[in-house]
Design a protein around this motif. Structure first.
Motif, PDB file in Angstrom:
ATOM      1  N   ASP A 178       9.009  -6.042  -4.962  1.00 16.56           N
ATOM      2  CA  ASP A 178       9.246  -5.576  -3.724  1.00 16.56           C
ATOM      3  C   ASP A 178       9.175  -6.585  -2.787  1.00 16.56           C
ATOM      4  OD1 ASP A 178      10.308  -3.046  -4.455  1.00 16.56           O
ATOM      5  OD2 ASP A 178       8.290  -2.271  -4.526  1.00 16.56           O
ATOM      6  N   LYS A 179       8.520  -7.677  -3.180  1.00 13.21           N
ATOM      7  CA  LYS A 179       8.229  -8.860  -2.197  1.00 13.21           C
ATOM      8  C   LYS A 179       9.125  -9.367  -1.257  1.00 13.21           C
ATOM      9  CE  LYS A 179       6.452 -13.597  -2.115  1.00 13.21           C
ATOM     10  NZ  LYS A 179       6.030 -14.637  -2.771  1.00 13.21           N
ATOM     11  N   TRP A 180      10.216  -9.634  -1.734  1.00 12.74           N
ATOM     12  CA  TRP A 180      11.232 -10.203  -0.753  1.00 12.74           C
ATOM     13  C   TRP A 180      12.016  -9.397   0.182  1.00 12.74           C
ATOM     14  CZ3 TRP A 180      10.353 -14.975  -0.232  1.00 12.74           C
ATOM     15  CH2 TRP A 180       9.883 -15.670  -1.321  1.00 12.74           C
ATOM     16  N   THR A 181      12.214  -8.203  -0.548  1.00 17.08           N
ATOM     17  CA  THR A 181      12.813  -7.162   0.371  1.00 17.08           C
ATOM     18  C   THR A 181      11.725  -6.812   1.509  1.00 17.08           C
ATOM     19  OG1 THR A 181      14.064  -6.394  -1.368  1.00 17.08           O
ATOM     20  CG2 THR A 181      13.810  -4.783   0.538  1.00 17.08           C
ATOM     21  N   ALA A 182      10.695  -6.536   1.070  1.00 17.53           N
ATOM     22  CA  ALA A 182       9.505  -6.414   2.281  1.00 17.53           C
ATOM     23  C   ALA A 182       9.377  -7.592   3.191  1.00 17.53           C
ATOM     24  CB  ALA A 182       8.313  -6.243   1.555  1.00 17.53           C
ATOM     25  N   GLU A 217      -1.042  -0.984   9.600  1.00 17.26           N
ATOM     26  CA  GLU A 217      -0.499   0.543   9.327  1.00 17.26           C
ATOM     27  C   GLU A 217       0.888   0.662   9.837  1.00 17.26           C
ATOM     28  OE1 GLU A 217      -3.406   3.084  11.212  1.00 17.26           O
ATOM     29  OE2 GLU A 217      -4.739   2.962   9.422  1.00 17.26           O
ATOM     30  N   LEU A 218       1.219   0.095  10.818  1.00 19.94           N
ATOM     31  CA  LEU A 218       2.766  -0.017  11.454  1.00 19.94           C
ATOM     32  C   LEU A 218       3.607  -0.591  10.252  1.00 19.94           C
ATOM     33  CD1 LEU A 218       4.869   0.905  13.625  1.00 19.94           C
ATOM     34  CD2 LEU A 218       4.406  -1.557  14.393  1.00 19.94           C
ATOM     35  N   MET A 219       3.377  -1.827   9.574  1.00 20.84           N
ATOM     36  CA  MET A 219       3.971  -2.430   8.714  1.00 20.84           C
ATOM     37  C   MET A 219       4.171  -1.488   7.446  1.00 20.84           C
ATOM     38  SD  MET A 219       3.079  -6.555   8.939  1.00 20.84           S
ATOM     39  CE  MET A 219       1.468  -6.665   9.538  1.00 20.84           C
ATOM     40  N   GLN A 220       3.201  -0.781   7.210  1.00 20.39           N
ATOM     41  CA  GLN A 220       3.353   0.084   5.885  1.00 20.39           C
ATOM     42  C   GLN A 220       4.252   1.209   6.263  1.00 20.39           C
ATOM     43  OE1 GLN A 220      -0.386   2.577   5.448  1.00 20.39           O
ATOM     44  NE2 GLN A 220       0.058   2.898   3.299  1.00 20.39           N
ATOM     45  N   GLN A 221       4.180   1.525   7.393  1.00 21.63           N
ATOM     46  CA  GLN A 221       5.302   2.726   7.751  1.00 21.63           C
ATOM     47  C   GLN A 221       6.562   2.367   7.518  1.00 21.63           C
ATOM     48  OE1 GLN A 221       4.138   4.404  11.383  1.00 21.63           O
ATOM     49  NE2 GLN A 221       2.246   5.149  10.646  1.00 21.63           N
ATOM     50  N   ILE A 222       6.768   1.067   8.086  1.00 18.35           N
ATOM     51  CA  ILE A 222       8.087   0.495   7.886  1.00 18.35           C
ATOM     52  C   ILE A 222       8.752   0.369   6.697  1.00 18.35           C
ATOM     53  CG2 ILE A 222       9.686  -1.671   8.301  1.00 18.35           C
ATOM     54  CD1 ILE A 222       7.812  -2.011  11.235  1.00 18.35           C
ATOM     55  N   LEU A 223       7.760  -0.331   5.742  1.00 18.14           N
ATOM     56  CA  LEU A 223       8.152  -0.318   4.521  1.00 18.14           C
ATOM     57  C   LEU A 223       8.409   0.889   3.632  1.00 18.14           C
ATOM     58  CD1 LEU A 223       5.634  -3.212   3.598  1.00 18.14           C
ATOM     59  CD2 LEU A 223       8.123  -3.414   3.986  1.00 18.14           C
ATOM     60  N   THR A 224       7.350   1.981   4.078  1.00 21.62           N
ATOM     61  CA  THR A 224       7.587   3.297   3.117  1.00 21.62           C
ATOM     62  C   THR A 224       8.833   3.922   3.633  1.00 21.62           C
ATOM     63  OG1 THR A 224       5.040   3.393   3.064  1.00 21.62           O
ATOM     64  CG2 THR A 224       6.251   5.388   3.067  1.00 21.62           C
ATOM     65  N   SER A 225       9.287   3.712   4.890  1.00 19.88           N
ATOM     66  CA  SER A 225      10.722   4.311   5.442  1.00 19.88           C
ATOM     67  C   SER A 225      11.630   3.786   4.568  1.00 19.88           C
ATOM     68  CB  SER A 225      10.613   4.394   6.686  1.00 19.88           C
ATOM     69  OG  SER A 225      10.868   2.873   7.259  1.00 19.88           O
ATOM     70  N   HIS A 226      11.552   2.627   4.084  1.00 18.02           N
ATOM     71  CA  HIS A 226      12.529   2.164   3.168  1.00 18.02           C
ATOM     72  C   HIS A 226      12.210   2.334   1.687  1.00 18.02           C
ATOM     73  CE1 HIS A 226      15.044   0.037   6.366  1.00 18.02           C
ATOM     74  NE2 HIS A 226      13.974   0.076   7.117  1.00 18.02           N
ATOM     75  N   GLU A 227      11.359   3.171   1.341  1.00 20.13           N
ATOM     76  CA  GLU A 227      11.131   3.676  -0.028  1.00 20.13           C
ATOM     77  C   GLU A 227      10.467   2.458  -0.737  1.00 20.13           C
ATOM     78  OE1 GLU A 227      14.404   5.388  -1.928  1.00 20.13           O
ATOM     79  OE2 GLU A 227      14.381   6.867  -0.242  1.00 20.13           O
ATOM     80  N   ILE A 228       9.606   1.537  -0.062  1.00 23.01           N
ATOM     81  CA  ILE A 228       8.990   0.426  -0.748  1.00 23.01           C
ATOM     82  C   ILE A 228       7.527   0.970  -0.446  1.00 23.01           C
ATOM     83  CG2 ILE A 228       8.382  -1.844  -0.538  1.00 23.01           C
ATOM     84  CD1 ILE A 228      11.087  -2.487   0.904  1.00 23.01           C
ATOM     85  N   PRO A 229       6.940   1.075  -1.998  1.00 20.55           N
ATOM     86  CA  PRO A 229       5.430   1.208  -1.781  1.00 20.55           C
ATOM     87  C   PRO A 229       4.516   0.305  -1.357  1.00 20.55           C
ATOM     88  CG  PRO A 229       6.417   1.650  -4.091  1.00 20.55           C
ATOM     89  CD  PRO A 229       7.437   0.829  -3.128  1.00 20.55           C
ATOM     90  N   ALA A 230       3.822   0.694  -0.291  1.00 27.95           N
ATOM     91  CA  ALA A 230       2.751  -0.260   0.242  1.00 27.95           C
ATOM     92  C   ALA A 230       1.478   0.234   0.572  1.00 27.95           C
ATOM     93  CB  ALA A 230       3.354  -0.666   1.623  1.00 27.95           C
ATOM     94  N   ARG A 231       0.482  -0.707   0.652  1.00 23.13           N
ATOM     95  CA  ARG A 231      -0.837   0.031   0.935  1.00 23.13           C
ATOM     96  C   ARG A 231      -1.531  -0.951   2.009  1.00 23.13           C
ATOM     97  NH1 ARG A 231      -4.401  -0.942  -4.524  1.00 23.13           N
ATOM     98  NH2 ARG A 231      -4.681  -3.275  -4.535  1.00 23.13           N
TER      99      ARG A 231
END
Length: 78
Positions: A56-60, A19-33
Motif C-alpha cells: 500500500d506504500k505508493w497509494t498511501a 492519527e489524522l493521516m491514519q484516519q485518511i488512509l483507513t477511510s480509503h481502506e488502507i490498513p495503517a497504524r
C-alpha cells in the motif's frame, strides 16, 4: 507463523497529525497504524510514525501528498 512487515511512511512530532493521516488512509481502506518512536513516547513527546503495509506504500503516499495546485501556490508566494 508469518509476520506482517509494516513500513514507515511518514514521521511527525505530533501524535494528532499521525492519527489524522491514519484516519485518511483507513477511510480509503488502507490498513495503517500509528507507532510512537523512542523513549520519549512515555512522556507524550517525541516522534510518531505512520506505518502501512508494503503493497500500500505508493497509494498511501499519493493520498497523503499535497495537491499540485497547493505546491504551485506556495512557490508563487515565495
Amino acid at each position: 507463523m508469518s509476520s506482517v512487515a509494516w513500513i514507515t511512511l511518514r514521521t511527525t512530532s505530533t501524535r494528532w497529525e499521525a492519527e489524522l493521516m491514519q484516519q485518511i488512509l483507513t477511510s480509503h481502506e488502507i490498513p495503517a497504524r500509528v507507532v510512537s518512536l523512542g523513549a520519549t513516547a512515555c512522556f507524550l513527546s517525541g516522534e510518531t510514525a505512520v506505518q502501512v503495509l508494503p503493497q500500500d506504500k505508493w497509494t498511501a503516499l499519493l493520498l497523503l501528498s499535497p495537491r499540485e495546485e497547493d505546491l504551485e501556490d506556495d512557490f508563487e508566494e515565495d
